[in-house]
Design an enzyme around this catalytic site. Structure first.
Site, PDB file in Angstrom:
ATOM      1  N   ILE A  20      45.225  49.887  68.913  1.00  0.00           N
ATOM      2  CA  ILE A  20      46.410  49.630  69.373  1.00  0.00           C
ATOM      3  C   ILE A  20      46.541  48.655  70.797  1.00  0.00           C
ATOM      4  O   ILE A  20      47.745  48.628  71.112  1.00  0.00           O
ATOM      5  CB  ILE A  20      46.872  51.128  69.768  1.00  0.00           C
ATOM      6  CG1 ILE A  20      46.105  51.849  70.911  1.00  0.00           C
ATOM      7  CG2 ILE A  20      46.880  52.168  68.745  1.00  0.00           C
ATOM      8  CD1 ILE A  20      46.465  52.898  71.436  1.00  0.00           C
ATOM      9  N   GLY A  23      42.342  43.518  74.643  1.00  0.00           N
ATOM     10  CA  GLY A  23      42.138  42.292  75.756  1.00  0.00           C
ATOM     11  C   GLY A  23      41.202  41.352  75.628  1.00  0.00           C
ATOM     12  O   GLY A  23      40.343  41.155  74.385  1.00  0.00           O
ATOM     13  N   GLY A  24      40.494  40.544  76.408  1.00  0.00           N
ATOM     14  CA  GLY A  24      39.575  39.654  76.478  1.00  0.00           C
ATOM     15  C   GLY A  24      38.375  40.521  76.246  1.00  0.00           C
ATOM     16  O   GLY A  24      37.387  39.750  75.742  1.00  0.00           O
ATOM     17  N   THR A  27      38.777  46.867  73.689  1.00  0.00           N
ATOM     18  CA  THR A  27      39.913  47.053  72.587  1.00  0.00           C
ATOM     19  C   THR A  27      40.257  48.689  72.940  1.00  0.00           C
ATOM     20  O   THR A  27      39.268  49.562  73.154  1.00  0.00           O
ATOM     21  CB  THR A  27      39.415  46.806  71.152  1.00  0.00           C
ATOM     22  OG1 THR A  27      38.954  45.660  70.863  1.00  0.00           O
ATOM     23  CG2 THR A  27      40.363  47.450  70.179  1.00  0.00           C
ATOM     24  N   VAL A  28      41.393  48.930  72.869  1.00  0.00           N
ATOM     25  CA  VAL A  28      42.013  50.311  72.944  1.00  0.00           C
ATOM     26  C   VAL A  28      42.185  50.698  71.607  1.00  0.00           C
ATOM     27  O   VAL A  28      43.014  50.007  70.964  1.00  0.00           O
ATOM     28  CB  VAL A  28      43.161  50.514  73.700  1.00  0.00           C
ATOM     29  CG1 VAL A  28      43.850  51.817  73.801  1.00  0.00           C
ATOM     30  CG2 VAL A  28      42.847  49.605  75.192  1.00  0.00           C
ATOM     31  N   LYS A  43      39.267  53.447  75.232  1.00  0.00           N
ATOM     32  CA  LYS A  43      39.084  51.976  75.461  1.00  0.00           C
ATOM     33  C   LYS A  43      37.349  51.827  75.228  1.00  0.00           C
ATOM     34  O   LYS A  43      36.745  52.321  76.050  1.00  0.00           O
ATOM     35  CB  LYS A  43      39.893  51.222  76.874  1.00  0.00           C
ATOM     36  CG  LYS A  43      39.097  49.866  76.992  1.00  0.00           C
ATOM     37  CD  LYS A  43      39.911  49.539  78.430  1.00  0.00           C
ATOM     38  CE  LYS A  43      41.432  49.141  78.239  1.00  0.00           C
ATOM     39  NZ  LYS A  43      41.684  48.464  79.546  1.00  0.00           N
ATOM     40  N   ASP A 141      48.989  43.145  88.495  1.00  0.00           N
ATOM     41  CA  ASP A 141      49.351  42.914  87.407  1.00  0.00           C
ATOM     42  C   ASP A 141      50.565  43.419  86.781  1.00  0.00           C
ATOM     43  O   ASP A 141      50.610  44.131  85.716  1.00  0.00           O
ATOM     44  CB  ASP A 141      48.336  42.886  86.169  1.00  0.00           C
ATOM     45  CG  ASP A 141      48.528  42.108  85.020  1.00  0.00           C
ATOM     46  OD1 ASP A 141      49.473  41.147  84.861  1.00  0.00           O
ATOM     47  OD2 ASP A 141      47.780  42.390  83.950  1.00  0.00           O
TER      48      ASP A 141
END
Length: 289
Positions: A20, A23-24, A27-28, A43, A141
């Site tokens: 879902i 990122g770098g 993964t989630v 995650k 952020d």
């Protein structure tokens, strides 16, 4: 980044359903807790980075900071640690509550928000920042993509860039604390310095975007507003000219985006001011597309 096969079980307990978010470095996934029969989010660091100490510390840092906040508008952390994958690779993981709703970016794609709803979202974000700053954490952020909006809740997510707040009299780079010493929040190794006033600035930008439906800056430089140490070099926001907007709200947005960090209000004062503006206003039910 390669995804883990759906159906992979972490500790024979957390069964991955689908990715879902990505990122770098991680993964989630949405997952099911086979032991308790509930859905949640997990995650997982990319297996290819299993031996990258900095990447491993990034996942752990976010878990520690998120868990430290314990705020109803921050995703709850159920568990974090290191887990063996089916191929024997050991990677850090974090188990979060599974959030409903949509990112604020999707809401803004349809245009600006009515000001009471924009203020309600900003007030919630300011509440989270006030708690974070009191506990020595700077988010770094706070953007529309990191705000989840649903009919029942607003959640501030992704503390992957969060770091320890710079203390008065401290050198510009806080000590990196990740392993073994949790007496203060862990600092981010890529952060030259971070102050709570940086978060207040980005909160002002977020509120401006919600009220107008656009960024106050050209797209070429908009991304720099979240870079630690850079926000102070940008000009203050233009004057808001939205009909019916409370004058005190216009003034608050400009104060949050003051060029000099010392001229910006504290996050707790921003939260109180926003809730006061909403006092007595009947809020519409938030719409989720």
């Amino acid at each position: 980044m390669a995804l883990l096969p759906m159906g992979t079980a972490i500790f024979r307990r957390y069964v991955l359903i689908c990715a879902i978010g990505q990122g770098g470095v991680s993964t989630v996934y949405s997952a099911v807790d086979a032991r308790r029969g509930r859905k949640l989010a997990i995650k997982v660091l990319a297996p290819s980075l299993a031996h990258d100490r900095r990447a491993r510390d990034d996942v752990r840092r976010e878990a520690l900071i998120t868990d430290r906040l314990r705020h109803p508008s921050v995703p709850r952390v159920f568990e974090y640690g290191e887990a063996p994958l089916p191929d024997g690779t050991v990677v850090p993981y974090v188990v979060f509550e599974l959030l409903a709703g949509v990112p604020l970016t999707e809401r803004l794609a349809g245009g600006r928000l009515d000001w009471p709803e924009a203020v309600r979202i900003a007030a919630t974000a300011a509440d989270v920042l006030a708690v974070a700053h009191r506990r020595g954490v700077v988010h770094r952020d706070l953007t529309a993509r990191n705000v989840m909006v649903s009919a029942g809740a607003i959640k501030i997510i992704d503390f992957g860039l969060a770091t320890a707040a710079l203390r008065a009299g401290e050198p510009s780079a806080p000590p990196i604390v990740v392993r073994g010493d949790n007496r203060r929040p862990p600092s981010h190794p890529k952060t030259a310095f971070a102050r709570p006033s940086d978060d207040v600035y980005t909160l002002g930008v977020l509120l401006y975007e919600m009220l107008t439906g656009r960024s106050p800056y050209p797209s070429a430089i908009a991304a720099t507003i979240v870079a630690a140490g850079r926000v102070a070099h940008l000009a203050p926001t233009p004057v808001l000219t939205i009909p019916g907007l409370p004058p005190q709200l216009r003034d608050l947005v400009r104060a949050c985006m003051a060029k000099r960090p010392d001229d910006r209000p504290r996050s707790v004062d921003v939260a109180l001011a926003l809730w006061r503006i909403l006092d007595g206003v009947r809020l519409p039910e938030p719409s989720v597309n």
